[in-house]
Structures are given as C-alpha cells and as structure tokens.
Scaffold this motif. Sequence first.
Motif, PDB file in Angstrom:
ATOM      1  N   VAL A   1       0.870  -1.603  -0.313  1.00 45.09           N
ATOM      2  CA  VAL A   1       0.009  -0.365  -0.155  1.00 45.09           C
ATOM      3  C   VAL A   1       0.515   1.534   0.221  1.00 45.09           C
ATOM      4  O   VAL A   1       1.989   1.074   0.835  1.00 45.09           O
ATOM      5  N   GLN A   2       0.700   2.648  -0.698  1.00 46.91           N
ATOM      6  CA  GLN A   2       1.887   3.277  -0.601  1.00 46.91           C
ATOM      7  C   GLN A   2       0.807   4.799  -0.249  1.00 46.91           C
ATOM      8  O   GLN A   2      -0.147   3.968   0.318  1.00 46.91           O
ATOM      9  N   ASN A   3       1.240   6.034  -0.399  1.00 46.12           N
ATOM     10  CA  ASN A   3       1.081   6.661   0.410  1.00 46.12           C
ATOM     11  C   ASN A   3      -0.588   7.006   0.646  1.00 46.12           C
ATOM     12  O   ASN A   3      -1.347   7.585   1.348  1.00 46.12           O
ATOM     13  N   HIS A   4      -1.142   6.280  -0.594  1.00 45.71           N
ATOM     14  CA  HIS A   4      -2.395   7.496  -0.976  1.00 45.71           C
ATOM     15  C   HIS A   4      -3.447   6.756  -0.379  1.00 45.71           C
ATOM     16  O   HIS A   4      -4.811   5.999  -0.852  1.00 45.71           O
ATOM     17  N   GLY A   5      -2.947   4.779  -0.023  1.00 49.23           N
ATOM     18  CA  GLY A   5      -3.718   4.009   0.720  1.00 49.23           C
ATOM     19  C   GLY A   5      -4.792   2.857  -0.150  1.00 49.23           C
ATOM     20  O   GLY A   5      -3.982   3.344  -1.679  1.00 49.23           O
ATOM     21  N   VAL A   6      -5.487   2.474   0.626  1.00 48.87           N
ATOM     22  CA  VAL A   6      -6.371   1.581  -1.052  1.00 48.87           C
ATOM     23  C   VAL A   6      -6.993   2.224  -0.988  1.00 48.87           C
ATOM     24  O   VAL A   6      -7.931   2.951  -1.098  1.00 48.87           O
ATOM     25  N   ASN A   7      -6.942   2.645  -3.043  1.00 46.34           N
ATOM     26  CA  ASN A   7      -7.219   3.577  -3.759  1.00 46.34           C
ATOM     27  C   ASN A   7      -9.419   2.606  -3.541  1.00 46.34           C
ATOM     28  O   ASN A   7     -10.079   1.707  -3.794  1.00 46.34           O
ATOM     29  N   LEU A   8      -9.591   3.825  -3.866  1.00 47.16           N
ATOM     30  CA  LEU A   8     -11.247   4.518  -3.278  1.00 47.16           C
ATOM     31  C   LEU A   8     -11.543   3.239  -2.055  1.00 47.16           C
ATOM     32  O   LEU A   8     -12.899   3.133  -2.289  1.00 47.16           O
ATOM     33  N   ASP A   9     -10.977   2.697  -1.155  1.00 42.06           N
ATOM     34  CA  ASP A   9     -10.990   1.676  -0.059  1.00 42.06           C
ATOM     35  C   ASP A   9     -12.074   0.493  -0.571  1.00 42.06           C
ATOM     36  O   ASP A   9     -13.537   0.081   0.007  1.00 42.06           O
ATOM     37  N   LEU A  10     -11.616  -0.014  -2.142  1.00 43.35           N
ATOM     38  CA  LEU A  10     -12.184  -0.960  -2.300  1.00 43.35           C
ATOM     39  C   LEU A  10     -11.552  -2.179  -2.505  1.00 43.35           C
ATOM     40  O   LEU A  10     -10.334  -2.071  -2.610  1.00 43.35           O
ATOM     41  N   VAL A  11     -12.143  -3.448  -1.993  1.00 41.37           N
ATOM     42  CA  VAL A  11     -10.914  -4.465  -2.497  1.00 41.37           C
ATOM     43  C   VAL A  11     -11.595  -6.423  -2.726  1.00 41.37           C
ATOM     44  O   VAL A  11     -13.136  -5.552  -2.399  1.00 41.37           O
ATOM     45  N   PHE A  12     -11.850  -6.758  -4.309  1.00 40.41           N
ATOM     46  CA  PHE A  12     -12.127  -6.757  -4.689  1.00 40.41           C
ATOM     47  C   PHE A  12     -11.982  -8.525  -4.477  1.00 40.41           C
ATOM     48  O   PHE A  12     -11.120  -9.084  -3.976  1.00 40.41           O
ATOM     49  N   ARG A  13     -13.190  -9.186  -4.282  1.00 38.45           N
ATOM     50  CA  ARG A  13     -12.872 -10.805  -3.930  1.00 38.45           C
ATOM     51  C   ARG A  13     -13.395 -11.613  -5.372  1.00 38.45           C
ATOM     52  O   ARG A  13     -13.736 -11.238  -6.165  1.00 38.45           O
ATOM     53  N   LYS A  14     -11.872 -12.385  -5.820  1.00 35.57           N
ATOM     54  CA  LYS A  14     -12.286 -13.487  -6.621  1.00 35.57           C
ATOM     55  C   LYS A  14     -11.993 -12.942  -7.604  1.00 35.57           C
ATOM     56  O   LYS A  14     -12.884 -12.709  -8.688  1.00 35.57           O
ATOM     57  N   MET A  15     -10.844 -11.526  -8.191  1.00 31.99           N
ATOM     58  CA  MET A  15     -11.220 -11.082  -9.550  1.00 31.99           C
ATOM     59  C   MET A  15     -10.326 -11.617 -10.884  1.00 31.99           C
ATOM     60  O   MET A  15      -9.577 -11.836 -10.284  1.00 31.99           O
ATOM     61  N   HIS A  16     -11.194 -11.962 -11.362  1.00 27.86           N
ATOM     62  CA  HIS A  16     -10.749 -12.965 -12.674  1.00 27.86           C
ATOM     63  C   HIS A  16     -10.058 -12.253 -13.515  1.00 27.86           C
ATOM     64  O   HIS A  16     -10.073 -11.065 -14.403  1.00 27.86           O
ATOM     65  N   LEU A  17      -8.651 -12.851 -13.996  1.00 32.92           N
ATOM     66  CA  LEU A  17      -8.018 -12.869 -14.273  1.00 32.92           C
ATOM     67  C   LEU A  17      -7.784 -13.515 -15.757  1.00 32.92           C
ATOM     68  O   LEU A  17      -8.299 -12.816 -16.899  1.00 32.92           O
ATOM     69  N   ALA A  18      -8.275 -15.025 -16.268  1.00 27.46           N
ATOM     70  CA  ALA A  18      -8.768 -15.693 -17.377  1.00 27.46           C
ATOM     71  C   ALA A  18      -9.765 -16.884 -15.937  1.00 27.46           C
ATOM     72  O   ALA A  18      -9.712 -16.458 -15.554  1.00 27.46           O
ATOM     73  N   LYS A  19     -10.129 -17.609 -17.295  1.00 28.34           N
ATOM     74  CA  LYS A  19     -10.424 -18.450 -16.799  1.00 28.34           C
ATOM     75  C   LYS A  19     -11.043 -18.839 -15.696  1.00 28.34           C
ATOM     76  O   LYS A  19     -11.453 -19.696 -14.828  1.00 28.34           O
ATOM     77  N   ASP A  20      -9.263 -19.655 -15.978  1.00 27.12           N
ATOM     78  CA  ASP A  20      -8.605 -20.718 -14.022  1.00 27.12           C
ATOM     79  C   ASP A  20      -7.949 -19.650 -13.335  1.00 27.12           C
ATOM     80  O   ASP A  20      -7.294 -19.951 -12.143  1.00 27.12           O
ATOM     81  N   TYR A  21      -8.083 -18.627 -12.999  1.00 22.44           N
ATOM     82  CA  TYR A  21      -6.747 -17.380 -12.539  1.00 22.44           C
ATOM     83  C   TYR A  21      -8.242 -16.259 -11.461  1.00 22.44           C
ATOM     84  O   TYR A  21      -8.589 -15.682 -12.663  1.00 22.44           O
ATOM     85  N   ALA A  22      -8.352 -16.677 -10.597  1.00 22.13           N
ATOM     86  CA  ALA A  22      -8.911 -15.042 -10.017  1.00 22.13           C
ATOM     87  C   ALA A  22      -8.342 -15.514  -8.493  1.00 22.13           C
ATOM     88  O   ALA A  22      -8.836 -16.007  -7.438  1.00 22.13           O
ATOM     89  N   PRO A  23      -7.873 -14.382  -8.484  1.00 25.14           N
ATOM     90  CA  PRO A  23      -7.248 -14.220  -6.821  1.00 25.14           C
ATOM     91  C   PRO A  23      -7.854 -13.854  -6.035  1.00 25.14           C
ATOM     92  O   PRO A  23      -9.034 -13.652  -6.079  1.00 25.14           O
ATOM     93  N   ASP A  24      -8.254 -14.189  -4.397  1.00 23.48           N
ATOM     94  CA  ASP A  24      -8.773 -14.239  -3.526  1.00 23.48           C
ATOM     95  C   ASP A  24      -9.108 -12.831  -3.101  1.00 23.48           C
ATOM     96  O   ASP A  24     -10.237 -12.216  -3.005  1.00 23.48           O
TER      97      ASP A  24
END
Length: 267
Positions: free
Chosen positions: A44-67
């Motif tokens: 996290v940089q000096n502006h904090g978490v952008n927009l105070d948003l955290v995404f769950r299971k953001m899909h990169l591709a069909k089988d790739y989804a960070p928690d």
Amino acid sequence: MRLCNEEINRIRNNFLELLDGGYPEQVYQEFIEQNTVLVPREFVQNHGVNLDLVFRKMHLAKDYAPDFFYLSKSSADWNLILVEIEKPQSRYFRNQGNELHSDFLKGLDQIARWRTWFDNHANMVGFIDGTIASVRVPDSMRRNKCKIKYVLVHGRRSEFGNNEVRRGLIRAREADDFHIISFDSLAEALHTKSPLYLCVRKNEHVEIVSDRYIDDSVFAWMDPSLLKITDELRSDISGSRGRWCSSRVNGGMVLDHVLDKVGRCVA
C-alpha cells in the motif's frame, strides 16, 4: 473510518480462534470478506487502498482468480496487488526438516502462474485498460505506470518463528514484488487499518456488496452509472450524512448528487 477498540478486539479474538479450528479455506475467505480490516495491506502506497475497494475473486482468466485484489497509488505510479489465501493449517516444511512442503510449493506455483500471465503484454494491457479501467481513477493518473504485486498468505508463524534457517528459506522465495505472510500477521496492528468496501467486478459495473458506509471517495471519483450497491449500504449511507466528506465545487455534498444515480445490487 477506524474501528473502535472493542470491535477490533472482537475481530482479532474471533479470527485467532478460527485459525485454530482447521476449517476449509473458504471459511477463512468468508471471515476476511466479512471483516475487511483483516485484508493484508502489503504494497500500500501513501494514498492508501484506492477508493477503499477490495475485490473478491477478481478474474484474470478462466482459471485465474486471486482471492483478493486492490489498487494503491502514489503521485507517480499504481500498485496492483493480487492476494492468494491458502489455509492456516497449510505447511511450509515437511516433518521436522527444512525441505519445502507441497502445500507451500503449490502456493508459490500459483503466484508463478499469475506472473507468467501478466508477462504477456496483451494480458497486461487488457487488464489495466479493460478490467480495472473504471476504478483506476482519477483520469489524470491513467498514464501512470502500473506495477503488479503479489501476496501469499500461508500457514502459521509457529512453524518458522523461532528457526532462523526456516525464516531464511521463506525470505529467499520473496522478491521486490512478492511478499509471503502468515495468517497470524493478518490480526496484527488492526488499529492502524480501516475497513474496506468488499466488491465484485461484473462485466459492465462494480457491485459493492458491503452493508456499512466507510467513506465517500468511491462515489466522488467513479462514474455512478458503473456502480451498484446493496439496499443496506444505501440506507447506512443516508444515515451517516454527518460523516460525508466530499463536496462539489458548485455546492452540496457529492452524495447528494450521485447517490440516486447508483444502481441496486440484486441478489
């Protein structure tokens, strides 16, 4: 918005008790989603978490989804942080020796696969200018360089805390863009962290599925037609008017102008 000490203690105690329960990974995922102050704040940089948003299971591709996925910016660049959550009972080492356990190797392999995906220029451009374009605001910072960062949350500190060799072997797997942390660390320094809006990326909009008002920066910077919120959050926003902080040049608070334009999450 920082939590009161009573709520921080409740979350910490319940989480630490949960860590000893040996539950499936999804149980821990859901607890962190319900208590977003536990989301790691690596990179996290000096502006904090952008927009105070955290995404769950953001899909990169069909089988790739960070928690979990979140952005953080400085005046010069963006950090795009992907978080992989394993289980507290996942092991770092086999038996009593220092040979890496298959649990740990699996987690490292997942990070390597994400890294390989982003090494493809088309994937990188598509993610930055497509998938997350609506939340990479303000527009004046769109040209700033984006750096992908990775976090692996794995196991318990007790497995390596008093063993310098083991600590060194774990550190050796880290890099400038990759941190490895234990589940125990998520419950530390909670008084320095703020809750985040839990959200889901849809094809044409972002759904904020949290029920409590945190801050109005997301409503001040994002196009309201690209947002949907729960009825509970809308009610809490209305009831929290005294904490609204973003005003408009032509008068009034931002939420006075945009809240009616924000869509409704449908279960």
